[in-house]
Scaffold this active site. Structure first.
Site, PDB file in Angstrom:
ATOM      1  N   GLY A 381     -27.195  38.774  -8.097  1.00 13.85           N
ATOM      2  CA  GLY A 381     -26.665  37.418  -7.995  1.00 13.85           C
ATOM      3  C   GLY A 381     -25.177  37.475  -8.252  1.00 13.85           C
ATOM      4  N   GLU A 382     -24.377  36.954  -7.333  1.00 13.00           N
ATOM      5  CA  GLU A 382     -22.927  37.078  -7.513  1.00 13.00           C
ATOM      6  C   GLU A 382     -22.422  36.300  -8.721  1.00 13.00           C
ATOM      7  OE1 GLU A 382     -22.985  34.141  -3.865  1.00 13.00           O
ATOM      8  OE2 GLU A 382     -24.214  35.807  -4.556  1.00 13.00           O
ATOM      9  N   ASN A 383     -23.280  35.434  -9.294  1.00 12.20           N
ATOM     10  CA  ASN A 383     -22.897  34.742 -10.518  1.00 12.20           C
ATOM     11  C   ASN A 383     -23.112  35.595 -11.762  1.00 12.20           C
ATOM     12  OD1 ASN A 383     -25.656  34.290  -9.689  1.00 12.20           O
ATOM     13  ND2 ASN A 383     -25.891  32.879 -11.383  1.00 12.20           N
TER      14      ASN A 383
END
Length: 562
Positions: A381-383
């Site tokens: 997840g890029e978060n």
């Protein structure tokens, strides 16, 4: 004559010693209690070059040192606490004034400094520029700040479901500077590292780099301010965009735990851009859910050193609202008849054992439900999480947790062996080619591999999120989308009509009708090749629904497998 050492020079809270000539050690060594933990040069009786500052000379060392001492850095003196009584006091101490830029940590509602934002919305200055990855949601966190009328401009990557924010933009009440998510994080990190600018492939060849994205609308719907072109440069035959460091006057960040010296620990995906905002800010205000005395945290546990934090408060507003509660459907009857589900099932066939994969929002996220048996992948997840797991399953005691969400802001779990990290590190993984496969959605695709997915001028403001960073990376890029729009118009075109997310970036397109391979590098004279068909769909039917020419694979056309 014995010469005295030159007095220390100070830079912020750090202390440095300039070397004087013919310095001799004192006759007696200082007491052990006076060892200093600041950044100090070491003065010895041995000849020491400037390159040897702070390094013991070779051979026997008698321990005779002359140290410039600063009281608060002596470990026998109680460290000064950075804790403030409340958010209002911290904001007053920050010196924040009208017209300043404020960087705000958080992703969606995760890791949002609620207490500081609520105080700023109630009594802070106006005409502010806010830099944050996302715009949050209505009536919460950043949403309250926008509703207070104190924000002139937002620098962000994704609007999400903040309808009030979108309304304010299209009616001219708010300026919006859309910037790729990874670029925001990198610009903040660059500022904190003393770097004036960076180069990134994100957005090269698009309206983002060329200029012209609406920044402000008039009340009549006309564009009154548009983005300026950004400098670009070629490296090894590839175009890169130059981005200036983002240095806010004040940063607001949220931590899970802190000590009184400002050392911070984050939890799960709530880390996101908080460390990046902290290193960049000229003045940094942090709030934490719990605060302990200095020394109670293991140094190896700490994610962000207190050197970056100026003032700390105990978070009193901890609603930690969940934007999209998703729970496991285990044991429930699943509807597999819709076109989106079929697209997701087919896209899941692209997973190969051992892959590191990033999934965009919507259909791409759904693919994780259909990973083929015997195939093991790790989802990023890029978060800020590597190792995304399934939605929480209440039947085994799992609940939704705001500190563990995916890029779609949905509640998730973390698999065994998962790791969390900051937004800047997440996008370093992406740009650096450490992610094998990217699957994301789209509004339009072109025959040459262009992708449009973030903006319909005058109508829809989504923002590019992390998509520009993802499609410009070395990973394989697959786009999943329905073949036509709701009105029946084609979404696969000779040339995209909407602003591009990436130019010449798509490797494969999977729709509810077929699968296209895209020759984005022009190895076969460019264009699309139809390689699979959905059951009951003919080539002629696909041609009618596609607004560009395409080739067809030789021989029998395989059927799409679900």
């Amino acid at each position: 004559m014995r010469q005295q050492p030159v007095m220390p020079t100070r830079s912020s809270t750090r202390v440095f010693i300039r070397y004087g000539a013919s310095i001799r050690s004192p006759s007696s060594k200082p007491p052990a209690a006076c060892r200093c933990i600041a950044s100090l040069g070491i003065l010895t009786s041995s000849p020491v070059s400037r390159q040897q500052k702070g390094v013991f000379p070779s051979g026997d060392f008698s321990g005779k040192l002359l140290l410039a001492r600063r009281g608060i850095h002596h470990h026998k003196i109680t460290p000064v606490s950075k804790v403030c009584s409340d958010a209002k006091t911290a904001l007053e101490l920050s010196g924040l004034k009208a017209g300043d830029t404020v960087a705000v940590g958080g992703f969606g509602t995760g890791g949002t400094p609620e207490t500081l934002l609520n105080a700023l919305a109630k009594g802070g200055p106006d005409n502010l520029t806010i830099a944050s990855l996302t715009a949050g949601i209505d009536s919460f966190g950043l949403g309250r700040l926008f509703e207070s009328g104190k924000v002139k401009r937002m620098i962000g990557s994704y609007v999400g479901e903040n309808k009030n924010f979108e309304r304010m933009f299209f009616t001219g009440e708010l300026e919006v500077e859309l910037v790729p998510q990874g670029t925001i994080a990198a610009r903040l990190r660059a500022a904190g590292s003393g770097m004036p600018a960076i180069f990134t492939p994100a957005g090269a060849g698009t309206m983002y780099a060329n200029g012209g994205i609406p920044v402000k609308y008039g009340k009549d719907g006309s564009v009154v301010l548009a983005s300026e072109p950004r400098p670009t440069q070629m490296f090894d035959g590839k175009e890169y965009v130059m981005e200036y460091a983002l240095r806010p006057e004040v940063s607001l960040v949220k931590a899970y735990k802190a000590d009184t010296r400002g050392n911070l620990i984050f939890r799960g995906t709530s880390q996101n851009s908080n460390p990046d905002c902290a290193v960049a800010g000229k003045v940094v205000l942090a709030e934490a859910e719990s605060i302990v005395e200095a020394g109670e945290l293991d140094p190896d546990e700490i994610h962000l050193s207190g050197v970056y934090v100026d003032h700390l408060i105990l978070a009193t507003d901890n609603e930690k609202r969940i934007e999209r509660l998703r729970l496991s459907s285990a044991g429930n009857v699943e509807d597999t008849s819709g076109p989106r589900v079929k697209i997701a099932k087919r896209a899941a066939k692209e997973f190969k054992d051992g892959m590191y994969v990033n999934l965009g929002i919507g259909i791409p996220t759904m693919t994780s439900n259909y990973i083929p048996e015997g195939v093991h992948i790790e989802l990023q997840g890029e978060n800020g999480l590597m190792g995304l797991g399934p939605y929480p399953d209440p039947s085994i005691g799992q609940i939704g947790d705001c500190d563990f969400i995916n890029a779609s802001k949905e509640t998730i779990t973390a698999i065994k062996g998962a790791s969390s990290f900051s937004s800047s590190e997440s996008f370093s993984m992406i740009r650096g080619g450490h992610i094998d496969l990217t699957i994301l959605g789209g509004m339009e695709c072109s025959s040459s591999g262009d992708l449009a997915s973030f903006f319909i001028p005058g109508k829809l403001l989504k923002g590019m999120g992390g998509a520009m960073d993802l499609v410009s990376s070395p990973s394989t890029v697959i786009v999943t989308m329905e073949h036509t729009a709701r009105n029946g118009s084609p979404k696969i075109l000779e040339k995209c009509t909407l602003p591009l997310t990436g130019k010449g970036v798509v490797d494969r397109i999977i729709t509810d009708m077929c699968v296209f391979d895209c020759d984005k590098k022009g190895l076969r004279n460019g264009g699309l090749t139809l390689v699979e068909l959905a059951s009951g769909v003919t080539v002629d039917y696909v041609r009618e629904a596609t607004a560009c020419s395409f080739d067809v694979i030789d021989g029998d056309i395989p059927l799409m497998e679900y």
